[in-house]
Design a protein around this motif. Structure first.
Motif, PDB file in Angstrom:
ATOM      1  N   UNK A 173       0.275  -1.231  -0.281  1.00 23.25           N
ATOM      2  CA  UNK A 173       0.135   0.167   0.118  1.00 23.25           C
ATOM      3  C   UNK A 173       1.003   0.952   0.208  1.00 23.25           C
ATOM      4  N   UNK A 174       2.389   1.162  -0.077  1.00 23.47           N
ATOM      5  CA  UNK A 174       3.155   2.436  -0.047  1.00 23.47           C
ATOM      6  C   UNK A 174       2.774   3.569  -1.444  1.00 23.47           C
ATOM      7  N   UNK A 175       2.642   2.717  -2.409  1.00 22.37           N
ATOM      8  CA  UNK A 175       2.388   3.309  -3.641  1.00 22.37           C
ATOM      9  C   UNK A 175       3.386   4.231  -3.768  1.00 22.37           C
ATOM     10  N   UNK A 176       5.176   3.454  -3.551  1.00 23.35           N
ATOM     11  CA  UNK A 176       5.680   4.277  -4.220  1.00 23.35           C
ATOM     12  C   UNK A 176       6.708   3.269  -4.870  1.00 23.35           C
ATOM     13  N   UNK A 177       6.291   2.476  -6.387  1.00 22.23           N
ATOM     14  CA  UNK A 177       6.945   2.123  -6.870  1.00 22.23           C
ATOM     15  C   UNK A 177       7.434   2.414  -7.787  1.00 22.23           C
ATOM     16  N   UNK A 178       6.912   3.213  -8.162  1.00 27.94           N
ATOM     17  CA  UNK A 178       7.690   3.950  -9.658  1.00 27.94           C
ATOM     18  C   UNK A 178       8.120   5.993  -9.463  1.00 27.94           C
ATOM     19  N   UNK A 179       9.295   6.105 -10.590  1.00 30.00           N
ATOM     20  CA  UNK A 179       9.580   7.166 -10.414  1.00 30.00           C
ATOM     21  C   UNK A 179       9.657   7.937 -11.740  1.00 30.00           C
ATOM     22  N   UNK A 180       9.357   8.997 -11.528  1.00 26.54           N
ATOM     23  CA  UNK A 180       9.279   9.335 -12.510  1.00 26.54           C
ATOM     24  C   UNK A 180      10.846  10.343 -13.208  1.00 26.54           C
ATOM     25  N   UNK A 181      10.976   9.230 -14.364  1.00 25.74           N
ATOM     26  CA  UNK A 181      12.676  10.371 -15.081  1.00 25.74           C
ATOM     27  C   UNK A 181      12.638  10.836 -16.381  1.00 25.74           C
ATOM     28  N   UNK A 182      13.819  11.446 -16.765  1.00 29.59           N
ATOM     29  CA  UNK A 182      13.426  12.397 -18.188  1.00 29.59           C
ATOM     30  C   UNK A 182      14.018  11.192 -19.285  1.00 29.59           C
ATOM     31  N   UNK A 183      13.741  11.268 -19.867  1.00 29.31           N
ATOM     32  CA  UNK A 183      13.045  10.541 -21.562  1.00 29.31           C
ATOM     33  C   UNK A 183      14.747  10.208 -21.778  1.00 29.31           C
ATOM     34  N   UNK A 184      15.987  10.923 -21.222  1.00 30.13           N
ATOM     35  CA  UNK A 184      16.726  11.152 -21.394  1.00 30.13           C
ATOM     36  C   UNK A 184      17.244   9.647 -21.425  1.00 30.13           C
ATOM     37  N   UNK A 185      17.067   9.218 -20.851  1.00 31.79           N
ATOM     38  CA  UNK A 185      17.323   7.715 -20.006  1.00 31.79           C
ATOM     39  C   UNK A 185      17.475   6.517 -21.055  1.00 31.79           C
ATOM     40  N   UNK A 186      16.024   6.365 -22.198  1.00 32.73           N
ATOM     41  CA  UNK A 186      15.883   5.881 -22.954  1.00 32.73           C
ATOM     42  C   UNK A 186      16.854   5.558 -24.480  1.00 32.73           C
ATOM     43  N   UNK A 187      17.070   4.696 -24.699  1.00 29.53           N
ATOM     44  CA  UNK A 187      18.398   4.577 -26.104  1.00 29.53           C
ATOM     45  C   UNK A 187      17.764   5.034 -27.027  1.00 29.53           C
ATOM     46  N   UNK A 188      18.268   5.422 -28.200  1.00 32.82           N
ATOM     47  CA  UNK A 188      18.391   6.313 -28.827  1.00 32.82           C
ATOM     48  C   UNK A 188      17.136   4.858 -29.774  1.00 32.82           C
ATOM     49  N   UNK A 189      17.813   3.254 -29.719  1.00 30.10           N
ATOM     50  CA  UNK A 189      17.384   2.247 -30.282  1.00 30.10           C
ATOM     51  C   UNK A 189      15.589   2.365 -30.273  1.00 30.10           C
ATOM     52  N   UNK A 190      15.355   2.149 -29.528  1.00 30.16           N
ATOM     53  CA  UNK A 190      13.809   1.867 -28.851  1.00 30.16           C
ATOM     54  C   UNK A 190      13.074   2.418 -30.210  1.00 30.16           C
ATOM     55  N   UNK A 191      13.336   3.778 -31.308  1.00 27.01           N
ATOM     56  CA  UNK A 191      12.434   4.346 -32.152  1.00 27.01           C
ATOM     57  C   UNK A 191      13.310   3.723 -33.731  1.00 27.01           C
ATOM     58  N   UNK A 192      13.672   2.869 -33.205  1.00 28.36           N
ATOM     59  CA  UNK A 192      14.075   1.590 -34.935  1.00 28.36           C
ATOM     60  C   UNK A 192      13.629   0.576 -34.770  1.00 28.36           C
ATOM     61  N   UNK A 193      12.300   0.500 -33.618  1.00 28.32           N
ATOM     62  CA  UNK A 193      12.063  -0.789 -33.826  1.00 28.32           C
ATOM     63  C   UNK A 193      11.296  -1.036 -35.512  1.00 28.32           C
ATOM     64  N   UNK A 194      11.580  -1.925 -35.753  1.00 31.39           N
ATOM     65  CA  UNK A 194      10.901  -2.526 -37.206  1.00 31.39           C
ATOM     66  C   UNK A 194       9.810  -3.047 -37.423  1.00 31.39           C
ATOM     67  N   UNK A 195       9.268  -3.199 -35.925  1.00 34.14           N
ATOM     68  CA  UNK A 195       8.259  -4.062 -35.696  1.00 34.14           C
ATOM     69  C   UNK A 195       7.076  -3.642 -34.919  1.00 34.14           C
ATOM     70  N   UNK A 196       7.014  -2.461 -35.017  1.00 38.12           N
ATOM     71  CA  UNK A 196       6.255  -1.549 -33.781  1.00 38.12           C
ATOM     72  C   UNK A 196       5.037  -1.393 -33.517  1.00 38.12           C
ATOM     73  N   UNK A 197       4.146  -1.809 -35.092  1.00 33.39           N
ATOM     74  CA  UNK A 197       3.149  -2.101 -35.296  1.00 33.39           C
ATOM     75  C   UNK A 197       2.399  -3.147 -34.461  1.00 33.39           C
ATOM     76  N   UNK A 198       3.148  -3.630 -33.945  1.00 28.54           N
ATOM     77  CA  UNK A 198       3.169  -5.247 -33.174  1.00 28.54           C
ATOM     78  C   UNK A 198       2.243  -4.144 -31.645  1.00 28.54           C
ATOM     79  N   UNK A 199       3.155  -3.522 -31.373  1.00 27.45           N
ATOM     80  CA  UNK A 199       2.648  -2.492 -30.518  1.00 27.45           C
ATOM     81  C   UNK A 199       1.256  -2.171 -29.962  1.00 27.45           C
ATOM     82  N   UNK A 200       1.428  -1.296 -31.561  1.00 32.20           N
ATOM     83  CA  UNK A 200      -0.286  -0.952 -31.805  1.00 32.20           C
ATOM     84  C   UNK A 200      -1.293  -1.502 -31.689  1.00 32.20           C
ATOM     85  N   UNK A 201      -1.115  -3.372 -32.042  1.00 36.59           N
ATOM     86  CA  UNK A 201      -2.141  -4.172 -31.728  1.00 36.59           C
ATOM     87  C   UNK A 201      -2.302  -4.165 -30.109  1.00 36.59           C
TER      88      UNK A 201
END
Length: 434
Positions: free
Chosen positions: A28-56
């Motif tokens: 019940x503590x509600x403290x399992x997530x922390x706000x972070x900057x998008x800069x933590x995410x590598x650029x490779x994420x936005x080169x996903x050739x199968x991104x359509x399946x995420x859309x599904x």
């Protein structure tokens, strides 16, 4: 297999999950997530050739949010988002992902969505990622020498105890624990030694000879009678399968497919449990020194069980939890009652994290050899995922189970996954401007 032990996450070694989650001890503590900057995410994420399946996958979550009261809220740490807003957000992201516009998707995410990272099992973001899948079994609607183990439907006398919402049955007007695995399975996992029929006494006359012959036939008939458990002969057998190990793993996965002897391929899914506590059999073998901790994977566990058939009953019966099944018309579904998407759907602790929410997973995945069963290496992977499932083996902020789907030899790929040092994030829409 060891994931349901209440232990530090670093000691969890397998993620084959799908047991009922106990609501009574929800954090019940509600403290399992922390706000972070998008800069933590590598650029490779936005080169996903199968991104359509995420859309599904996102489109399935949108259907989930649409069914809810619009004012119902979902928590991203201390930040709350309404079901109506989540429906809108998942629809928007689904359309972008389906279009394949990765540049536009990146712009929208970084300008209109927030990123939250799980604190992980050590409060430093360290997450253990495991894998699950849909197993394939072989079965029949009728028992035989080959198809000898039943998958049971939910019994009508299984009711929920009012105090902890666990499976019970009424005895003399009072709730009592429901049958344990050993009670249900004993007739099917116990293989008695063949009994030698003692030689009949010598017949002194023709009448005695007839009696001896009749008695001998009765003895043989009794010896050949089929064992029956406490759920037998009640019309609860959904299907009979030919492999006890496969059936046990199906109990852990929660859903799968059965190739029937008449040519049909049917889907079976989780219908409920007996309410008994889950005990991880992989941990038993580690504690007994049968399999080293660092070697414990599902393929390794399966091989040990195959090599030690006389130990199977003892090991299986140590886990009192038992799963009941139902035939399904659709593919495997998660805890939000939508079909799961291969490589995109994940299972997390639903007591901690927002159901149906989009996210990002960073981990390493196995590179499989030509045989589809051996691992030749590991590769880093950052991918979009959706939180659409849960399970009793997935406890705490440091656990994620990735759905590998259904295909040949997929159990070897999913079964070797136990990747510590992973990270995962949730994506939440910012408040709409008024």
């Amino acid at each position: 297999m060891t994931g349901c032990q209440r232990q530090p996450v670093e000691e969890v070694v397998e993620g084959i999950r799908k047991q009922a989650v106990d609501e009574a001890d929800a954090p019940t503590d509600g403290g399992s997530l922390r706000s972070v900057a998008w800069s933590e995410i590598p650029d490779e994420l936005f080169k996903d050739g199968a991104i359509q399946t995420w859309g599904e996958a996102l489109a399935q979550s949108a259907q989930y949010y649409r069914r809810l009261p619009p004012e119902q809220t979902f928590e991203f740490g201390s930040y709350k988002v309404s079901a109506a807003r989540m429906h809108q957000a998942t629809q928007e992201l689904a359309e972008l992902a389906r279009s394949g516009d990765l540049v536009g998707l990146e712009q929208v995410l970084k300008s209109r969505y927030r990123l939250y990272r799980s604190i992980g099992g050590n409060s430093k973001g360290n997450v253990l990622v495991t894998g699950y899948y849909e197993p394939l079994l072989h079965g029949s609607t009728k028992p035989s020498a080959r198809y000898h183990y039943p998958l049971y439907r939910l019994p009508p006398d299984l009711v929920n105890c009012a105090d902890r919402k666990k499976g019970c049955r009424m005895e003399r007007g009072k709730p009592a624990p429901y049958l344990a695995r050993a009670q249900i399975d004993a007739p099917y996992l116990t293989k008695p030694e063949p009994q030698k029929t003692p030689p009949p006494p010598p017949a002194k006359n023709a009448k005695n000879a007839k009696n001896v012959k009749k008695e001998s036939k009765t003895t043989k008939k009794t010896a050949r009678s089929k064992p029956a458990g406490p759920l037998a002969n009640r019309g609860l057998e959904l299907v009979w399968v030919d492999n006890v190990i496969d059936a046990f793993f199906l109990h852990i996965q929660g859903s799968g497919r059965v190739q029937m002897d008449d040519g049909r391929l049917i889907r079976v899914g989780y219908a409920g449990t007996n309410g008994r506590s889950y005990k991880a059999i992989g941990q038993i073998l580690i504690d007994e020194g049968k399999i080293p901790h660092e070697e414990m994977t599902m393929p390794r566990l399966r091989q040990w069980l195959m090599d030690h058939p006389k130990e199977q009953q003892r090991i299986f019966f140590a886990n009192a939890s038992y799963v009941f099944f139902r035939e399904m018309a659709v593919d495997a579904v998660g805890n939000i009652n939508v079909p799961l998407t291969k490589d995109r759907s994940i299972a997390t602790d639903h007591r901690l994290f927002p159901k149906g929410a989009p996210g990002i997973l960073y981990t390493t995945l196995p590179i499989m050899g030509a045989d589809g069963k051996s691992v030749t290496g590991w590769r880093p992977e950052t991918r979009f995922i959706v939180n659409q499932d849960t399970g009793g083996a997935i406890r705490g902020p440091g656990r994620v189970d990735l759905f590998f789907g259904f295909e040949e030899n997929i159990e070897y790929q999913a079964g070797v996954m136990k990747q510590n040092g992973s990270k995962f994030y949730f994506i939440a829409p910012i408040p709409e401007k008024r």
